[in-house]
Design a protein around this motif. Sequence first.
Motif, PDB file in Angstrom:
ATOM      1  N   GLY A   1      15.778   0.497  31.715  1.00 18.89           N
ATOM      2  CA  GLY A   1      16.356  -0.812  31.476  1.00 18.89           C
ATOM      3  C   GLY A   1      15.741  -1.878  32.379  1.00 18.89           C
ATOM      4  N   VAL A   2      15.785  -3.102  31.883  1.00 19.24           N
ATOM      5  CA  VAL A   2      15.299  -4.256  32.635  1.00 19.24           C
ATOM      6  C   VAL A   2      16.516  -4.988  33.178  1.00 19.24           C
ATOM      7  CG1 VAL A   2      14.033  -6.424  32.444  1.00 19.24           C
ATOM      8  CG2 VAL A   2      13.282  -4.423  31.161  1.00 19.24           C
ATOM      9  N   CYS A   3      16.481  -5.302  34.465  1.00 16.91           N
ATOM     10  CA  CYS A   3      17.669  -5.786  35.173  1.00 16.91           C
ATOM     11  C   CYS A   3      17.346  -7.083  35.902  1.00 16.91           C
ATOM     12  CB  CYS A   3      18.089  -4.712  36.178  1.00 16.91           C
ATOM     13  SG  CYS A   3      19.417  -5.184  37.275  1.00 16.91           S
ATOM     14  N   HIS A   4      18.366  -7.930  36.068  1.00 16.00           N
ATOM     15  CA  HIS A   4      18.155  -9.193  36.789  1.00 16.00           C
ATOM     16  C   HIS A   4      17.587  -8.986  38.184  1.00 16.00           C
ATOM     17  CE1 HIS A   4      19.006 -13.134  35.191  1.00 16.00           C
ATOM     18  NE2 HIS A   4      19.732 -12.525  34.272  1.00 16.00           N
ATOM     19  N   SER A   5      17.988  -7.889  38.850  1.00 14.29           N
ATOM     20  CA  SER A   5      17.487  -7.702  40.209  1.00 14.29           C
ATOM     21  C   SER A   5      15.975  -7.462  40.206  1.00 14.29           C
ATOM     22  CB  SER A   5      18.236  -6.580  40.926  1.00 14.29           C
ATOM     23  OG  SER A   5      18.052  -5.371  40.251  1.00 14.29           O
ATOM     24  N   ASP A   6      15.419  -7.000  39.070  1.00 19.25           N
ATOM     25  CA  ASP A   6      13.959  -6.872  38.987  1.00 19.25           C
ATOM     26  C   ASP A   6      13.280  -8.237  39.164  1.00 19.25           C
ATOM     27  OD1 ASP A   6      13.980  -4.075  38.466  1.00 19.25           O
ATOM     28  OD2 ASP A   6      14.482  -4.479  36.372  1.00 19.25           O
ATOM     29  N   LEU A   7      13.948  -9.288  38.686  1.00 15.38           N
ATOM     30  CA  LEU A   7      13.377 -10.638  38.842  1.00 15.38           C
ATOM     31  C   LEU A   7      13.323 -11.025  40.313  1.00 15.38           C
ATOM     32  CD1 LEU A   7      15.235 -12.495  35.924  1.00 15.38           C
ATOM     33  CD2 LEU A   7      12.987 -11.391  35.876  1.00 15.38           C
ATOM     34  N   HIS A   8      14.404 -10.729  41.050  1.00 12.87           N
ATOM     35  CA  HIS A   8      14.425 -11.052  42.483  1.00 12.87           C
ATOM     36  C   HIS A   8      13.363 -10.248  43.235  1.00 12.87           C
ATOM     37  CE1 HIS A   8      18.022 -13.372  41.855  1.00 12.87           C
ATOM     38  NE2 HIS A   8      18.687 -12.327  41.406  1.00 12.87           N
ATOM     39  N   LEU A   9      13.239  -8.977  42.850  1.00 16.32           N
ATOM     40  CA  LEU A   9      12.234  -8.132  43.509  1.00 16.32           C
ATOM     41  C   LEU A   9      10.833  -8.664  43.240  1.00 16.32           C
ATOM     42  CD1 LEU A   9      13.909  -4.749  42.626  1.00 16.32           C
ATOM     43  CD2 LEU A   9      13.486  -5.552  44.952  1.00 16.32           C
TER      44      LEU A   9
ATOM     45  N   GLU B   1       5.024  -4.095  27.596  1.00 16.67           N
ATOM     46  CA  GLU B   1       5.595  -5.440  27.494  1.00 16.67           C
ATOM     47  C   GLU B   1       6.580  -5.736  28.621  1.00 16.67           C
ATOM     48  OE1 GLU B   1       7.213  -6.107  23.573  1.00 16.67           O
ATOM     49  OE2 GLU B   1       5.332  -5.512  22.596  1.00 16.67           O
ATOM     50  N   ALA B   2       6.469  -4.986  29.711  1.00 16.29           N
ATOM     51  CA  ALA B   2       7.423  -5.152  30.820  1.00 16.29           C
ATOM     52  C   ALA B   2       7.482  -6.601  31.302  1.00 16.29           C
ATOM     53  CB  ALA B   2       7.040  -4.227  31.977  1.00 16.29           C
ATOM     54  N   GLN B   3       6.323  -7.219  31.474  1.00 12.99           N
ATOM     55  CA  GLN B   3       6.331  -8.590  31.998  1.00 12.99           C
ATOM     56  C   GLN B   3       6.991  -9.562  31.025  1.00 12.99           C
ATOM     57  OE1 GLN B   3       5.664  -9.619  35.112  1.00 12.99           O
ATOM     58  NE2 GLN B   3       6.566 -11.520  34.345  1.00 12.99           N
ATOM     59  N   THR B   4       6.681  -9.420  29.724  1.00 14.67           N
ATOM     60  CA  THR B   4       7.312 -10.290  28.720  1.00 14.67           C
ATOM     61  C   THR B   4       8.823 -10.091  28.723  1.00 14.67           C
ATOM     62  OG1 THR B   4       5.374  -9.678  27.424  1.00 14.67           O
ATOM     63  CG2 THR B   4       6.964 -11.113  26.369  1.00 14.67           C
TER      64      THR B   4
ATOM     65  N   LEU C   1      14.111 -12.296  30.093  1.00  8.42           N
ATOM     66  CA  LEU C   1      15.355 -12.179  30.863  1.00  8.42           C
ATOM     67  C   LEU C   1      15.522 -13.409  31.757  1.00  8.42           C
ATOM     68  CD1 LEU C   1      17.730 -10.277  31.501  1.00  8.42           C
ATOM     69  CD2 LEU C   1      16.366  -9.354  33.370  1.00  8.42           C
ATOM     70  N   ARG C   2      14.435 -13.818  32.386  1.00 13.58           N
ATOM     71  CA  ARG C   2      14.487 -14.969  33.297  1.00 13.58           C
ATOM     72  C   ARG C   2      14.877 -16.247  32.542  1.00 13.58           C
ATOM     73  NH1 ARG C   2      12.157 -15.558  38.473  1.00 13.58           N
ATOM     74  NH2 ARG C   2      10.873 -13.710  38.237  1.00 13.58           N
ATOM     75  N   SER C   3      14.423 -16.351  31.295  1.00 12.69           N
ATOM     76  CA  SER C   3      14.713 -17.558  30.514  1.00 12.69           C
ATOM     77  C   SER C   3      16.161 -17.579  30.024  1.00 12.69           C
ATOM     78  CB  SER C   3      13.774 -17.629  29.312  1.00 12.69           C
ATOM     79  OG  SER C   3      14.168 -16.660  28.364  1.00 12.69           O
ATOM     80  N   GLY C   4      16.878 -16.447  30.173  1.00 11.64           N
ATOM     81  CA  GLY C   4      18.277 -16.392  29.745  1.00 11.64           C
ATOM     82  C   GLY C   4      18.447 -16.246  28.248  1.00 11.64           C
ATOM     83  N   ARG C   5      17.354 -15.894  27.552  1.00 15.48           N
ATOM     84  CA  ARG C   5      17.427 -15.826  26.091  1.00 15.48           C
ATOM     85  C   ARG C   5      18.023 -14.523  25.573  1.00 15.48           C
ATOM     86  NH1 ARG C   5      12.135 -18.364  26.208  1.00 15.48           N
ATOM     87  NH2 ARG C   5      11.205 -16.304  26.277  1.00 15.48           N
ATOM     88  N   ILE C   6      18.296 -13.580  26.488  1.00 16.23           N
ATOM     89  CA  ILE C   6      18.661 -12.223  26.048  1.00 16.23           C
ATOM     90  C   ILE C   6      20.179 -12.117  25.855  1.00 16.23           C
ATOM     91  CG2 ILE C   6      18.600  -9.791  26.693  1.00 16.23           C
ATOM     92  CD1 ILE C   6      15.851 -10.787  26.416  1.00 16.23           C
ATOM     93  N   VAL C   7      20.595 -11.571  24.723  1.00 12.78           N
ATOM     94  CA  VAL C   7      21.982 -11.146  24.558  1.00 12.78           C
ATOM     95  C   VAL C   7      21.963  -9.625  24.583  1.00 12.78           C
ATOM     96  CG1 VAL C   7      23.964 -11.044  23.004  1.00 12.78           C
ATOM     97  CG2 VAL C   7      22.688 -13.174  23.255  1.00 12.78           C
ATOM     98  N   GLY C   8      22.778  -9.026  25.442  1.00 12.73           N
ATOM     99  CA  GLY C   8      22.781  -7.568  25.571  1.00 12.73           C
ATOM    100  C   GLY C   8      21.669  -7.099  26.497  1.00 12.73           C
ATOM    101  N   ARG C   9      21.211  -5.869  26.293  1.00 10.87           N
ATOM    102  CA  ARG C   9      20.285  -5.226  27.216  1.00 10.87           C
ATOM    103  C   ARG C   9      18.887  -5.135  26.646  1.00 10.87           C
ATOM    104  NH1 ARG C   9      21.492  -5.145  31.945  1.00 10.87           N
ATOM    105  NH2 ARG C   9      19.919  -3.560  32.210  1.00 10.87           N
TER     106      ARG C   9
END
Length: 351
Positions: free
Chosen positions: A39-47, A330-333, A338-346
């Motif tokens: 899964g891709v998680c918000h904390s990945d953005l901070h890291l 496509e991990a970076q995309t 996720l950073r853009s806030g466009r995601i609903v769900g996981r």
Amino acid sequence: MDKLHRQSLVAYGEPLCETVAECPIPQGTEVLVRVRCCGVCHSDLHLQDGYFALGGDKRLDITKDRALPFTLGHEISGVVEAAGEVAEGAAIGRRVAVYPWIGCGRCAACRAGDENLCSQHRHLGIGVDGGFASHVLVPHPRYLIDYAPLSPDFAGPLMCSGLTAYSALKHLGSRAERAPVLLVGLGGVGMMGLAIARALFREPPLVADIDAQKRAAALAAGAAQAFDPADPHARKAVMAATGGVIAACDFVGSEKSLQFSTGVLGRGGKVVVTGLLGGNFSIAVAMIAIKAMTIEGTLTGTLAEARELVDIARSGKLATIPTHERPLREAQTALDDLRSGRIVGRTVLSA
Ligand SMILES: [Zn+2]
Ligand SMILES: [Zn+2]
């Protein structure tokens, strides 16, 4: 032995890129898991940024905590591919979710079962290479959790967003039994929180989010009522609906979300904060006593809680949430979306 393919963090603030290395050979109690989903998680953005925003110009620098190139990803499900000579129970082919919040095993926190709070931790995808990769090395089979008949793209995210939500709801204690809980923030963790609250509590929860699409998704998933914290009348509306909330989870962790969460509390109310969005929060100190208020932070959850949550999910009590699967490359995309806030769900990456 296969090669180890990874989407690596090679420099902070830069896009992930593919790196290839020799696959590690598990020694002793170690287990090599072939990643099926991560899964891709918000904390990945901070890291990836290398810091947490603390409000104003203040930042918590986290670049010292790992060597680069580094593999992010801590919501892992996969298949045991190889095991060290004393890795008991790690049968080849066993399908497992990987508990990532692995501690040193020796400190007071670890001895109390709170490996997630260990200060000398070995958290996968945080301090030790994680699951945005073809394989991940796990130090001991005790961190492997059977998830059948769940799907791997559901089991992986249970280890972070699910566990974070579950632990936060547990920390509400008996307050959560007395009246509907309020869930603030309906990203991946918040939507998990909604599903878990529906499974655990008699009354469906109230929810709040500034995004109308997310509110609609939450109502469709069984929330009793949805509020927009950006609406200046929202606080009054929550107070009118509840007489004051006594159990709330702040899954956002920003100045505004915590202002809102504490602002709608009734006497004796509690807010559990799991979000890490950032910012400063101030409160009139007297209000803490006058409202007999509790503000508590939680950080992911324990191995025991992870096992409890997977048991709840395996019993079929947990509604699945919308999950978008995309290939590992496509991990970076996925992080950008996720950073853009466009995601609903996981979102999960499949290796
Ligand atoms: Zn996470
Ligand atoms: Zn420890």
